[in-house]
Enzyme design. Structure first.
Site, PDB file in Angstrom:
ATOM      1  N   LEU A  21       0.813  -1.208   0.000  1.00  0.00           N
ATOM      2  CA  LEU A  21       0.000   0.000   0.000  1.00  0.00           C
ATOM      3  C   LEU A  21       0.849   1.262   0.000  1.00  0.00           C
ATOM      4  CD1 LEU A  21      -2.742  -1.118   2.538  1.00  0.00           C
ATOM      5  CD2 LEU A  21      -3.185  -0.354   0.196  1.00  0.00           C
ATOM      6  N   ASP A  40      10.953   3.838   4.430  1.00  0.00           N
ATOM      7  CA  ASP A  40      10.828   2.404   4.676  1.00  0.00           C
ATOM      8  C   ASP A  40      12.070   1.920   5.391  1.00  0.00           C
ATOM      9  OD1 ASP A  40       8.826   0.081   3.415  1.00  0.00           O
ATOM     10  OD2 ASP A  40      10.785  -0.649   4.081  1.00  0.00           O
ATOM     11  N   ASP A  75      13.662   4.670  11.431  1.00  0.00           N
ATOM     12  CA  ASP A  75      12.610   3.971  12.164  1.00  0.00           C
ATOM     13  C   ASP A  75      11.654   5.014  12.733  1.00  0.00           C
ATOM     14  OD1 ASP A  75      11.002   2.505  13.832  1.00  0.00           O
ATOM     15  OD2 ASP A  75      12.632   1.549  14.947  1.00  0.00           O
ATOM     16  N   ASN A 102       1.571   4.798   7.354  1.00  0.00           N
ATOM     17  CA  ASN A 102       1.203   3.522   6.758  1.00  0.00           C
ATOM     18  C   ASN A 102       2.030   2.344   7.272  1.00  0.00           C
ATOM     19  OD1 ASN A 102       0.081   1.789   4.382  1.00  0.00           O
ATOM     20  ND2 ASN A 102       2.315   1.724   4.103  1.00  0.00           N
ATOM     21  N   TYR A 173      -2.959  -6.664  16.775  1.00  0.00           N
ATOM     22  CA  TYR A 173      -3.160  -5.831  15.583  1.00  0.00           C
ATOM     23  C   TYR A 173      -4.507  -5.112  15.645  1.00  0.00           C
ATOM     24  CZ  TYR A 173      -3.702  -4.766  10.575  1.00  0.00           C
ATOM     25  OH  TYR A 173      -3.908  -4.148   9.369  1.00  0.00           O
ATOM     26  N   LYS A 177      -4.936  -1.081  15.705  1.00  0.00           N
ATOM     27  CA  LYS A 177      -5.653  -0.374  14.652  1.00  0.00           C
ATOM     28  C   LYS A 177      -6.879   0.356  15.189  1.00  0.00           C
ATOM     29  CE  LYS A 177      -3.089  -1.049  11.061  1.00  0.00           C
ATOM     30  NZ  LYS A 177      -2.300   0.103  10.548  1.00  0.00           N
ATOM     31  N   THR A 207      -1.325  -7.364   0.218  1.00  0.00           N
ATOM     32  CA  THR A 207       0.009  -6.912   0.614  1.00  0.00           C
ATOM     33  C   THR A 207       0.720  -8.082   1.286  1.00  0.00           C
ATOM     34  OG1 THR A 207      -0.563  -6.220   2.864  1.00  0.00           O
ATOM     35  CG2 THR A 207      -0.965  -4.620   1.096  1.00  0.00           C
TER      36      THR A 207
END
Length: 305
Positions: A21, A40, A75, A102, A173, A177, A207
């Site tokens: 993404l 990244d 990071d 993201n 997770y 989220k 992904t």
């Protein structure tokens, strides 16, 4: 493309933009005229370091297509990494207009098997990795507003259906989220005075993180050219939310999958009753059952058969 580009002149930071993404978002912003900072760390799906960061590869792709981009390998779940991310945008392009949070990874386990390190690692990258870049970007935008240069700044956070409904085997997770949604609402309320809009998307796409979770739904439909689960399908909404064209839209959560966009409507007051005095436990139970009889049934947790 005819007409003005949607993000012409804007500087956009995308975290976790080396693959999936994030890569799709970075490329889509560049195609709409943005100058992009591609962040990244170059780690695997479980958050462990990989041999090479893909951020530079995405930058090469953007530049080969005629766009403008620079790589950042810090990071963002550390203070220095998040600060250097914002610094990279300012030192390279002189401004920052949009932050797309993201970055993330998975450590899936059923709750009874979920180790504390798995919990902490996922909370760190998803929640802390949203908070710290947002904090440092917001400090810059607040300073700009106080100096008489009010920005038209945008933040797009990344939640998930798991954060909205829950997902079996993803307690860490799902909690992280859901926390992203809470952070989005607070940030939208606090930063609006400085010209900052903050929204979140809950994407469904193919992904590295999702291919093992939703494997049965990942393939492109037979006989059609439209790949419903391609991450590029989510990016148009993310680009619009990160542009000046989204003026007035803040504190909202959108679900995006394939060609479908949905405005998600979160917790709000349903049926209620006020006795005007303290309930006994039995009375409270009777009242709760009556209220539940008239309330909407919640959506099913992902993974429940």
């Amino acid at each position: 493309m005819s007409g003005p580009l949607l993000c012409e002149g804007r500087v956009v930071v995308v975290t976790g933009a080396g693959r999936g993404l994030g890569r799709a978002h970075a490329r889509a912003y560049a195609a709409e005229g943005a100058r992009v900072v591609v962040n990244d760390l170059g780690v695997g799906p479980d958050g462990t370091p990989g041999p090479d960061s893909p951020a530079g590869q995405v930058v090469d792709e953007i530049r080969s297509a005629g766009g403008t981009a620079v790589a950042h390998g810090g990071d963002v779940a550390t203070t220095e990494g998040a600060a250097s991310l914002v610094r990279t945008a300012l030192e390279t392009y002189g401004r920052l207009d949009t932050l797309v949070n993201n970055a993330g990874f998975l450590r899936d386990r059923m709750l009874v098997n979920l180790e504390e390190d798995d919990w902490d690692a996922v909370m760190r990258v998803h929640l802390k990795g949203h908070f710290l870049p947002l904090k440092h970007a917001a400090a810059y935008w607040r300073a700009e507003a106080k100096a008489g240069r009010p920005p038209r700044a945008r933040v797009v956070n990344t939640s998930s259906g798991a954060g909205l409904l829950g997902s079996v085997g993803q307690g860490n997770y799902s909690a992280a989220k859901a926390g992203v949604v809470g952070l989005t609402l607070v940030a939208a309320a606090e930063l609006g005075r400085y010209g900052v809009q903050v929204n979140a998307v809950a994407p469904a796409a193919r992904t590295r993180m999702t291919e093992g979770v939703f494997a049965a739904a990942m393939a492109a439909p037979d006989g059609g050219s439209f790949d419903v689960m391609a991450p590029e399908n989510v990016s148009p909404l993310v680009v619009w939310l990160g542009s000046a064209a989204s003026a007035g839209v803040t504190g909202r959560v959108f679900e995006a999958e394939g060609g479908r966009i949905t405005v998600m409507e979160g917790w709000r007051a349903g049926p209620g009753v006020d006795k005007g005095a303290r309930w006994t436990p039995a009375e409270a139970g009777d009242a709760a059952l009556k209220l539940l009889a008239g309330a909407e049934v919640p959506g099913a947790v992902y993974g429940v058969e």
